[in-house]
Design a protein around this motif. Sequence first.
Motif, PDB file in Angstrom:
ATOM      1  N   ARG A   1       0.848  -1.211   0.000  1.00  0.00           N
ATOM      2  CA  ARG A   1       0.000   0.000   0.000  1.00  0.00           C
ATOM      3  C   ARG A   1       0.869   1.241   0.000  1.00  0.00           C
ATOM      4  O   ARG A   1       0.643   2.195  -0.742  1.00  0.00           O
ATOM      5  N   ARG A   2       1.907   1.213   0.865  1.00  0.00           N
ATOM      6  CA  ARG A   2       2.761   2.397   1.022  1.00  0.00           C
ATOM      7  C   ARG A   2       3.517   2.704  -0.276  1.00  0.00           C
ATOM      8  O   ARG A   2       3.512   3.839  -0.753  1.00  0.00           O
ATOM      9  N   VAL A   3       4.112   1.685  -0.859  1.00  0.00           N
ATOM     10  CA  VAL A   3       4.955   1.897  -2.050  1.00  0.00           C
ATOM     11  C   VAL A   3       4.103   2.392  -3.227  1.00  0.00           C
ATOM     12  O   VAL A   3       4.457   3.355  -3.923  1.00  0.00           O
ATOM     13  N   ILE A   4       2.958   1.761  -3.435  1.00  0.00           N
ATOM     14  CA  ILE A   4       2.120   2.121  -4.590  1.00  0.00           C
ATOM     15  C   ILE A   4       1.617   3.560  -4.453  1.00  0.00           C
ATOM     16  O   ILE A   4       1.593   4.331  -5.420  1.00  0.00           O
ATOM     17  N   ARG A   5       1.284   3.934  -3.216  1.00  0.00           N
ATOM     18  CA  ARG A   5       0.812   5.310  -2.975  1.00  0.00           C
ATOM     19  C   ARG A   5       1.961   6.309  -3.096  1.00  0.00           C
ATOM     20  O   ARG A   5       1.853   7.323  -3.781  1.00  0.00           O
ATOM     21  N   GLU A   6       3.073   5.984  -2.438  1.00  0.00           N
ATOM     22  CA  GLU A   6       4.210   6.931  -2.410  1.00  0.00           C
ATOM     23  C   GLU A   6       4.704   7.253  -3.824  1.00  0.00           C
ATOM     24  O   GLU A   6       5.000   8.401  -4.142  1.00  0.00           O
ATOM     25  N   TYR A   7       4.788   6.230  -4.673  1.00  0.00           N
ATOM     26  CA  TYR A   7       5.328   6.470  -6.024  1.00  0.00           C
ATOM     27  C   TYR A   7       4.225   6.724  -7.049  1.00  0.00           C
ATOM     28  O   TYR A   7       4.497   6.806  -8.244  1.00  0.00           O
ATOM     29  N   GLU A   8       2.991   6.831  -6.612  1.00  0.00           N
ATOM     30  CA  GLU A   8       1.847   7.108  -7.491  1.00  0.00           C
ATOM     31  C   GLU A   8       1.876   6.193  -8.711  1.00  0.00           C
ATOM     32  O   GLU A   8       1.827   6.633  -9.873  1.00  0.00           O
TER      33      GLU A   8
ATOM     34  N   LYS B   1      -9.937   6.801 -11.288  1.00  0.00           N
ATOM     35  CA  LYS B   1     -10.051   5.355 -10.985  1.00  0.00           C
ATOM     36  C   LYS B   1      -9.104   4.515 -11.857  1.00  0.00           C
ATOM     37  O   LYS B   1      -7.914   4.752 -11.866  1.00  0.00           O
ATOM     38  N   TYR B   2      -9.659   3.561 -12.603  1.00  0.00           N
ATOM     39  CA  TYR B   2      -8.799   2.614 -13.324  1.00  0.00           C
ATOM     40  C   TYR B   2      -8.338   3.137 -14.696  1.00  0.00           C
ATOM     41  O   TYR B   2      -7.630   2.428 -15.409  1.00  0.00           O
ATOM     42  N   ASP B   3      -8.733   4.341 -15.057  1.00  0.00           N
ATOM     43  CA  ASP B   3      -8.332   4.900 -16.355  1.00  0.00           C
ATOM     44  C   ASP B   3      -6.814   4.983 -16.465  1.00  0.00           C
ATOM     45  O   ASP B   3      -6.165   5.583 -15.598  1.00  0.00           O
ATOM     46  N   GLY B   4      -6.254   4.456 -17.535  1.00  0.00           N
ATOM     47  CA  GLY B   4      -4.806   4.556 -17.744  1.00  0.00           C
ATOM     48  C   GLY B   4      -3.986   3.659 -16.825  1.00  0.00           C
ATOM     49  O   GLY B   4      -2.771   3.824 -16.711  1.00  0.00           O
TER      50      GLY B   4
ATOM     51  N   TYR C   1      -5.580   1.789  -4.053  1.00  0.00           N
ATOM     52  CA  TYR C   1      -5.022   3.073  -4.496  1.00  0.00           C
ATOM     53  C   TYR C   1      -5.745   3.582  -5.749  1.00  0.00           C
ATOM     54  O   TYR C   1      -6.186   4.736  -5.796  1.00  0.00           O
ATOM     55  N   TRP C   2      -5.901   2.738  -6.742  1.00  0.00           N
ATOM     56  CA  TRP C   2      -6.499   3.186  -7.995  1.00  0.00           C
ATOM     57  C   TRP C   2      -7.964   3.583  -7.794  1.00  0.00           C
ATOM     58  O   TRP C   2      -8.434   4.560  -8.381  1.00  0.00           O
ATOM     59  N   GLU C   3      -8.671   2.866  -6.935  1.00  0.00           N
ATOM     60  CA  GLU C   3     -10.081   3.234  -6.705  1.00  0.00           C
ATOM     61  C   GLU C   3     -10.200   4.537  -5.920  1.00  0.00           C
ATOM     62  O   GLU C   3     -11.251   5.180  -5.929  1.00  0.00           O
ATOM     63  N   SER C   4      -9.123   4.961  -5.243  1.00  0.00           N
ATOM     64  CA  SER C   4      -9.172   6.207  -4.472  1.00  0.00           C
ATOM     65  C   SER C   4      -8.936   7.437  -5.361  1.00  0.00           C
ATOM     66  O   SER C   4      -9.116   8.573  -4.931  1.00  0.00           O
ATOM     67  N   LEU C   5      -8.513   7.226  -6.607  1.00  0.00           N
ATOM     68  CA  LEU C   5      -8.195   8.344  -7.492  1.00  0.00           C
ATOM     69  C   LEU C   5      -9.439   8.797  -8.248  1.00  0.00           C
ATOM     70  O   LEU C   5     -10.317   7.984  -8.540  1.00  0.00           O
TER      71      LEU C   5
END
Length: 377
Positions: free
Chosen positions: A69-76, A124-127, A117-121
Motif C-alpha cells: 500500500r505504502r509503495v504504490i501510494r508513495e510512487y503514485e 479510478k482505473y483509467d490509464g 489506491y487506484w479506486e481512491s483516485l
Amino acid sequence: MKRNILITGGAGFIGSHVVRLFVNKYPDYRIVNLDKLTYAGNLANLKDIEEKPNYTFVRADIADLEEMRRVIREYEIDGIIHLAAESHVDRSIKDPFTFARTNVMGTLALLQAAKEYWESLPEKYDGKMFYHISTDEVYGALELTHTEGTPAPFTTKASAGEHMAFGTEFFLETTKYNPHSPYSASKASSDHFVRSYHDTYGMPVIVTNCSNNYGPYQFPEKLIPLFINNIRHGKPLPVYGKGENVRDWLFVEDHARAIDLIFHEGKVADTYNIGGFNEWKNIDLIKVIIKTVDRMLGNPEGHSDHLITYVTDRLGHDMRYAIDSRKLQAELGWEPSLQFEEGIEKTVRWYLDNQEWMDNITSGDYERYYDDMYKNR
Ligand code: NAD
Ligand code: TYD
C-alpha cells in the motif's frame, strides 16, 4: 507520456532484463524495481543502470500488504509489471509453503494494494494496468508422441532451420489449466486471482504465459546456467530420468520485448502465450551445451561428455511443454529475434565471460544447498 511503473522481481533473471529495457527505452517513465532480494535476487544484475535518474530500487516483500500500500501510494504507481515469484520447481517440491506465500498471497497483496489506491483516485482505473507474468507450466504437460521429433507445423525466426515438434498438441490461450507441481499450482492460483480482480472489480489486467527462458543472469539452479558452470568446473551434469523431457526455449531478451509490447498494446483482460516454437529434448540440448562450452574453452570435442550423469527423476516431472504463440504474432506482430543457435552461443559466451558473477552466487550458502540437493538424488 510520463508514467510511474512498478516492476516486481526486477533483481531476478527475467525481471532484470525487463527493468533494463524499460529504464533505457523510456527515460520519461519512473521505474520502481521492488524486490525482496531472496537467494534469487541479485542487484549485480542491474549494475549498468542503477545510477540512471529514472530508476529506483525498493527492497520489500510483496506479501507485506501494508508495505505494498505504502509503495504504490508513495510512487503514485499507474502500471505494474509483476514478476516477483518463487520460480524453481525443485524447490517447490521441497518447500511448497514458501511458494503459496509468495506466489499466491504475495500476488493477492499486490492486487489489493493496487485496487485500493487506484479506486481512491478521481480517474479510478483509467490509464492503469496490472500485468501479471505467468508460465506455460500452468497448462500441465503435453504428451510426447514423437520421441525423435517431426518437422514442426509452424516456424519462427527462433526455430527457423530445424524446428522439431515432439507431439501434435500445443498450449493455446484457451487450454484448460492443469498444473502438477506446487510451483505451477501456485502460479495458476495467482493467475486466477489476477483475472478475478478484473471480473469482480474491473481492474485492467493482462496475463501472459511464457515458455522456458534462457540467457544471461539466470540463477544457476536452472538447467542451462547450472550445466554451463558444472562443465567449466568438471562437475557431474545431473540429467533427470532419461533426459527425454521436452522444453520450449525462448531467449530472455525476446521475452522482455514481448512484455514491453503487450504492456503498451495488449488488450485489457486478455491473455497471450509467448514462445518461440523451439522445442528441445533435454538430452539433445545438453549435448549442444557441452559441445559449445568445450569449443569455447578450447577443449577437444567430446572432452566433457563423460560428465553426463543420469539421476533419479524429478517427482511429477512434466513430460513436454510446447507453446503456440501465433496469437501474439498475429495480433501484435511479435517475433523472436534470435535463432536458437545464436542464442545459445551468446548465452554460453556470457557465462564464460562473467565468471565473477557466477562465482559470487555459487560460493557459500548456495554451494552448500546445491551439494545437499545433489547428494540426495
Ligand atoms: P527468479 O527466481 O530469477 O527471480 C524472482 C525474483 O523475485 C527474485 O529477484 C526474488 O528476489 C524476487 N522475489 C521472490 N520472492 C519475493 C517476494 N516475496 N517479494 C518480493 N520479491 C520477491 O525468477 P525468473 O525466472 O526471473 O521468473 C520471473 C517470473 O517469470 C516469475 O513470475 C516466473 O514464474 C515467470 N516465468 C519464468 C520463466 C522462466 O523460464 N524463468 C518462464 C515463464 C514465466
Ligand atoms: P528447469 O531449468 O528447472 O526448468 P523447468 O523445470 O521450469 O522446466 O529444468 C528444465 C528441464 O531440465 C526440466 O525438464 C528438468 C531438467 N533438469 C535436469 O535434467 N537436471 C537438472 O539439474 C535441472 C535443474 C533440470
